[in-house]
Design an enzyme around this catalytic site. Structure first.
Site, PDB file in Angstrom:
ATOM      1  N   VAL A 183     -18.376 -20.683   9.138  1.00  0.00           N
ATOM      2  CA  VAL A 183     -17.528 -20.605   7.836  1.00  0.00           C
ATOM      3  C   VAL A 183     -18.440 -21.211   6.726  1.00  0.00           C
ATOM      4  O   VAL A 183     -18.862 -22.387   6.878  1.00  0.00           O
ATOM      5  CB  VAL A 183     -16.307 -21.052   7.952  1.00  0.00           C
ATOM      6  CG1 VAL A 183     -15.604 -20.807   6.450  1.00  0.00           C
ATOM      7  CG2 VAL A 183     -15.299 -20.201   8.911  1.00  0.00           C
ATOM      8  N   VAL A 219     -21.398 -41.903  12.317  1.00  0.00           N
ATOM      9  CA  VAL A 219     -21.788 -43.189  12.151  1.00  0.00           C
ATOM     10  C   VAL A 219     -23.210 -43.287  12.601  1.00  0.00           C
ATOM     11  O   VAL A 219     -23.226 -43.063  13.899  1.00  0.00           O
ATOM     12  CB  VAL A 219     -20.949 -44.260  12.667  1.00  0.00           C
ATOM     13  CG1 VAL A 219     -21.793 -45.567  12.319  1.00  0.00           C
ATOM     14  CG2 VAL A 219     -19.688 -44.272  12.254  1.00  0.00           C
ATOM     15  N   GLY A 247     -37.000 -36.763   0.229  1.00  0.00           N
ATOM     16  CA  GLY A 247     -35.824 -36.071   0.957  1.00  0.00           C
ATOM     17  C   GLY A 247     -34.838 -36.781   1.590  1.00  0.00           C
ATOM     18  O   GLY A 247     -34.031 -36.579   2.291  1.00  0.00           O
ATOM     19  N   ASP A 288     -21.388 -45.630   1.317  1.00  0.00           N
ATOM     20  CA  ASP A 288     -21.301 -44.937   2.614  1.00  0.00           C
ATOM     21  C   ASP A 288     -21.399 -45.946   3.906  1.00  0.00           C
ATOM     22  O   ASP A 288     -20.810 -45.590   4.855  1.00  0.00           O
ATOM     23  CB  ASP A 288     -22.696 -44.020   2.170  1.00  0.00           C
ATOM     24  CG  ASP A 288     -23.130 -43.413   3.803  1.00  0.00           C
ATOM     25  OD1 ASP A 288     -22.509 -42.243   4.238  1.00  0.00           O
ATOM     26  OD2 ASP A 288     -23.879 -43.967   4.415  1.00  0.00           O
ATOM     27  N   LYS A 314     -18.681 -46.136   6.933  1.00  0.00           N
ATOM     28  CA  LYS A 314     -19.179 -46.358   8.776  1.00  0.00           C
ATOM     29  C   LYS A 314     -18.638 -47.773   9.008  1.00  0.00           C
ATOM     30  O   LYS A 314     -18.081 -47.580  10.464  1.00  0.00           O
ATOM     31  CB  LYS A 314     -20.639 -46.061   8.643  1.00  0.00           C
ATOM     32  CG  LYS A 314     -21.218 -44.933   8.295  1.00  0.00           C
ATOM     33  CD  LYS A 314     -22.742 -44.749   8.096  1.00  0.00           C
ATOM     34  CE  LYS A 314     -23.313 -43.528   7.747  1.00  0.00           C
ATOM     35  NZ  LYS A 314     -24.829 -43.593   7.012  1.00  0.00           N
ATOM     36  N   GLY A 320     -30.272 -37.302   8.749  1.00  0.00           N
ATOM     37  CA  GLY A 320     -31.065 -36.012   9.068  1.00  0.00           C
ATOM     38  C   GLY A 320     -30.132 -35.051   9.832  1.00  0.00           C
ATOM     39  O   GLY A 320     -29.631 -35.346  10.820  1.00  0.00           O
TER      40      GLY A 320
HETATM   41  N1  LIG Z   1     -27.153 -34.517   6.202  1.00  0.00           N
HETATM   42  C1  LIG Z   1     -26.964 -35.587   6.951  1.00  0.00           C
HETATM   43  O1  LIG Z   1     -28.167 -36.198   7.319  1.00  0.00           O
HETATM   44  C2  LIG Z   1     -25.686 -36.037   7.521  1.00  0.00           C
HETATM   45  C3  LIG Z   1     -25.702 -37.186   8.414  1.00  0.00           C
HETATM   46  C4  LIG Z   1     -24.477 -37.598   9.053  1.00  0.00           C
HETATM   47  C5  LIG Z   1     -23.309 -36.931   8.575  1.00  0.00           C
HETATM   48  N2  LIG Z   1     -23.341 -36.234   7.667  1.00  0.00           N
HETATM   49  C6  LIG Z   1     -22.093 -35.406   7.232  1.00  0.00           C
HETATM   50  O2  LIG Z   1     -21.952 -34.424   7.665  1.00  0.00           O
HETATM   51  C7  LIG Z   1     -21.248 -33.268   6.684  1.00  0.00           C
HETATM   52  C8  LIG Z   1     -22.238 -32.298   6.491  1.00  0.00           C
HETATM   53  O3  LIG Z   1     -23.296 -32.634   5.824  1.00  0.00           O
HETATM   54  P1  LIG Z   1     -24.619 -31.897   5.255  1.00  0.00           P
HETATM   55  O4  LIG Z   1     -25.672 -32.588   4.819  1.00  0.00           O
HETATM   56  O5  LIG Z   1     -24.719 -30.733   6.497  1.00  0.00           O
HETATM   57  O6  LIG Z   1     -23.898 -30.926   4.138  1.00  0.00           O
HETATM   58  P2  LIG Z   1     -24.575 -29.636   3.296  1.00  0.00           P
HETATM   59  O7  LIG Z   1     -25.825 -29.423   3.513  1.00  0.00           O
HETATM   60  O8  LIG Z   1     -23.918 -29.969   1.770  1.00  0.00           O
HETATM   61  O9  LIG Z   1     -23.538 -28.399   3.810  1.00  0.00           O
HETATM   62  C9  LIG Z   1     -22.117 -28.212   3.520  1.00  0.00           C
HETATM   63  C10 LIG Z   1     -21.759 -26.807   4.316  1.00  0.00           C
HETATM   64  O10 LIG Z   1     -20.257 -26.789   4.013  1.00  0.00           O
HETATM   65  C11 LIG Z   1     -19.971 -25.570   3.298  1.00  0.00           C
HETATM   66  N3  LIG Z   1     -18.813 -25.823   2.578  1.00  0.00           N
HETATM   67  C12 LIG Z   1     -18.524 -26.887   1.903  1.00  0.00           C
HETATM   68  N4  LIG Z   1     -17.244 -26.974   1.258  1.00  0.00           N
HETATM   69  C13 LIG Z   1     -16.692 -25.557   1.829  1.00  0.00           C
HETATM   70  C14 LIG Z   1     -15.569 -25.113   1.972  1.00  0.00           C
HETATM   71  N5  LIG Z   1     -14.285 -25.459   1.033  1.00  0.00           N
HETATM   72  N6  LIG Z   1     -15.312 -23.966   2.501  1.00  0.00           N
HETATM   73  C15 LIG Z   1     -16.343 -23.658   3.397  1.00  0.00           C
HETATM   74  N7  LIG Z   1     -17.321 -24.084   3.641  1.00  0.00           N
HETATM   75  C16 LIG Z   1     -17.768 -25.088   2.773  1.00  0.00           C
HETATM   76  C17 LIG Z   1     -21.211 -25.217   2.425  1.00  0.00           C
HETATM   77  O11 LIG Z   1     -21.239 -23.944   2.207  1.00  0.00           O
HETATM   78  P3  LIG Z   1     -22.191 -23.188   1.233  1.00  0.00           P
HETATM   79  O12 LIG Z   1     -23.509 -23.247   2.232  1.00  0.00           O
HETATM   80  O13 LIG Z   1     -21.983 -21.758   0.978  1.00  0.00           O
HETATM   81  O14 LIG Z   1     -22.459 -23.981   0.140  1.00  0.00           O
HETATM   82  C18 LIG Z   1     -22.312 -25.791   3.334  1.00  0.00           C
HETATM   83  O15 LIG Z   1     -22.778 -24.927   4.113  1.00  0.00           O
HETATM   84  C19 LIG Z   1     -20.851 -34.122   5.750  1.00  0.00           C
HETATM   85  O16 LIG Z   1     -19.424 -34.631   6.133  1.00  0.00           O
HETATM   86  C20 LIG Z   1     -21.943 -35.330   5.845  1.00  0.00           C
HETATM   87  O17 LIG Z   1     -21.184 -36.612   5.420  1.00  0.00           O
HETATM   88  C21 LIG Z   1     -24.488 -35.533   7.043  1.00  0.00           C
END
Ligand SMILES: NC(=O)c1ccc[n+]([C@@H]2O[C@H](COP(=O)([O-])OP(=O)(O)OC[C@H]3O[C@@H](n4cnc5c(N)ncnc54)[C@H](OP(=O)(O)O)[C@@H]3O)[C@@H](O)[C@H]2O)c1
Length: 424
Positions: free
Chosen positions: A44, A128, A183, A197, A201, A298
């Site tokens: 989704v 975390v 990045g 952040d 954690k 990542g």
């Molecule tokens: N990135 C990391 O390295 C990392 C590490 C640890 C934890 N996290 C955690 O993992 C989670 C995701 O991070 P991410 O970096 O993957 O984020 P991201 O790249 O911004 O991806 C978020 C995704 O969620 C979708 N989305 C957002 N709001 C939505 C809604 N209301 N309904 C349906 N879909 C929705 C977005 O859709 P669209 O694509 O259509 O915009 C996108 O596909 C976060 O909680 C983050 O804190 C991330």
């Protein structure tokens, strides 16, 4: 033949895409370990017209996941706090196991979710330090121990910036723009550099280690934005490195929790965790010190943790979300911010004239604070001097009062800055 376990992924961004790809590319090893085939039945997202690098059915309607009786596990990877919490709740109310990487949501709602879940499994290893299995270590591996202390570099972006400042003499802004170019830092890096952040954690880890239900506003959280080359020089001179640390310590029935820049002895293992890497030291009363090191974020590192939760849930091995039965664990309480004790480094910019040092010393002595190290440096600003010193152990309360009084002196030209020193 192996059974199929169907999952629904809410959020197919950086982490969601990695989860889907790893499930496809490492399919054989994952199904061998899980004892079932993991099938991504639906993803989704918000925007269906965005180009995607995954080949699964996509929808922009979350209800399709909740209404699908064949979906066993919901993975929330969308981010945000309240909306993500409502979705996590809905997944559990529809009797689906839940996996989330969302530390911000868990910082506020982990106890609410545990209450709703009862015996429905919740996995949050990815929330975390992505690549480091610290949640499983605290919940299971160290289960026999009282956790005496935990110190962690919990945010890779801020660790990268500090490493650049210390090793390459970059100033904060240059190190931050380099982190963004590579990045490592988001376009809006505020939660990484202001310590929030890492605070999220630390709160999750503190629940597992101590059963403490604290929220971000209950603990000291400070970031790295105000560190400058004077602080780094002082640290270097006295054998310290500066790290943004999440610190938890148990003393009697109280636990102190805090996130802030910290001067730590260069010889400590955690001081050697450099660049974007994360590292955590945990001291158990029976096992002694254990150390954990790895990639903190990542797509792939985080997805690796998400998939470990999928495997655990399929094997039926998941335990209570936060690791504690409601009884008979000795209740621990959160130590008040003011009564936390530490050594402190203080940086002042003052008018260079006789008597200023005496005024500062008198305020410190009134607050029962004694000095353990001192450096005075010339300042580029005319007729002014930088005064840098370290204190013996005192309380947050005493240091706050001291800084408030020092700030009132006419001779003080800049907001005083403190960094806590961990000497143990
Ligand atoms: N990135 C990391 O390295 C990392 C590490 C640890 C934890 N996290 C955690 O993992 C989670 C995701 O991070 P991410 O970096 O993957 O984020 P991201 O790249 O911004 O991806 C978020 C995704 O969620 C979708 N989305 C957002 N709001 C939505 C809604 N209301 N309904 C349906 N879909 C929705 C977005 O859709 P669209 O694509 O259509 O915009 C996108 O596909 C976060 O909680 C983050 O804190 C991330």
């Amino acid at each position: 033949m192996m059974k199929n376990i169907n999952i629904g992924v809410i959020g197919v961004g950086v982490v969601g895409t990695s989860v889907i790809k790893i499930l496809q590319e490492n399919k054989e090893i994952i199904s061998a370990r899980a004892g079932a085939n993991v099938v991504v039945k639906k993803g989704v997202i918000r925007n269906l017209s965005k180009a995607r690098d995954v080949n699964i059915p996509l929808s922009d309607n979350i209800d399709e996941i909740f209404k699908d009786d064949e979906i066993d596990i919901v993975i929330e990877l969308m981010g945000g706090v309240e909306e993500a919490y409502e979705i996590a709740k809905k997944a559990l109310q529809n009797k689906k196991a839940l996996i989330t990487a969302n530390k911000a949501m868990l910082a506020y709602h982990r106890y609410d979710l545990q209450k709703i879940a009862k015996d429905i499994p919740i996995g949050f290893e990815a929330s975390v330090c992505g690549g480091i299995p610290i949640i499983k270590a605290l919940k299971d591996g160290l289960g026999a121990n009282h956790i005496l202390a935990l110190k962690g570099i919990l945010n890779g972006t801020s660790n990268y910036i500090l490493t650049q400042m210390i090793q390459e003499n970059q100033d904060f802004n240059d190190a931050l723009s380099q982190a963004q170019k590579l990045g490592y830092a988001e376009a809006d890096p505020s939660l990484d550099i202001n310590g929030i952040d890492a605070g999220h954690k630390l709160l999750i880890l503190a629940s597992l280690a101590y059963g403490i239900d604290a929220k971000p506003q209950d603990i000291i959280i400070e970031g790295i934005e105000s560190i400058n080359s004077d602080d780094i020089e002082f640290a270097n001179e006295f054998g310290y490195s500066i790290k943004l640390l999440g610190i938890a310590k148990k003393e009697g029935n109280e636990v102190e929790l805090r996130v802030h820049p910290t001067m730590i002895n260069k010889n400590q293992m955690i001081a050697k965790v450099e660049g974007v890497m994360n590292g955590i030291s945990v001291i158990g009363d029976r096992v002694g010190e254990t150390l954990y090191y790895g990639a903190g974020a990542g797509g792939d590192a985080t997805a690796s943790a998400v998939i470990s939760d999928i495997i655990e849930i399929i094997r039926g091995k998941s335990s209570l979300m936060l690791g504690f039965e409601n009884s008979p664990h000795t209740p621990l309480s959160l130590k008040s911010k003011d009564s936390i004790k530490s050594h402190y480094y203080i940086r002042l910019l003052a008018i260079d004239k006789p008597g200023v040092l005496a005024q500062i010393a008198s305020i410190m002595s009134k607050n029962n604070i004694s000095i353990s190290a001192f450096l005075q440096k010339e300042s580029k600003q005319k007729n002014s001097a930088k005064i840098l010193f370290a204190t013996h152990v005192t309380t947050e309360y005493a240091i706050k009062n001291t800084i408030t009084e020092i700030k009132k002196l006419d001779s003080i030209l800049q907001e005083p800055y403190i960094i806590r020193i961990e000497d143990e």
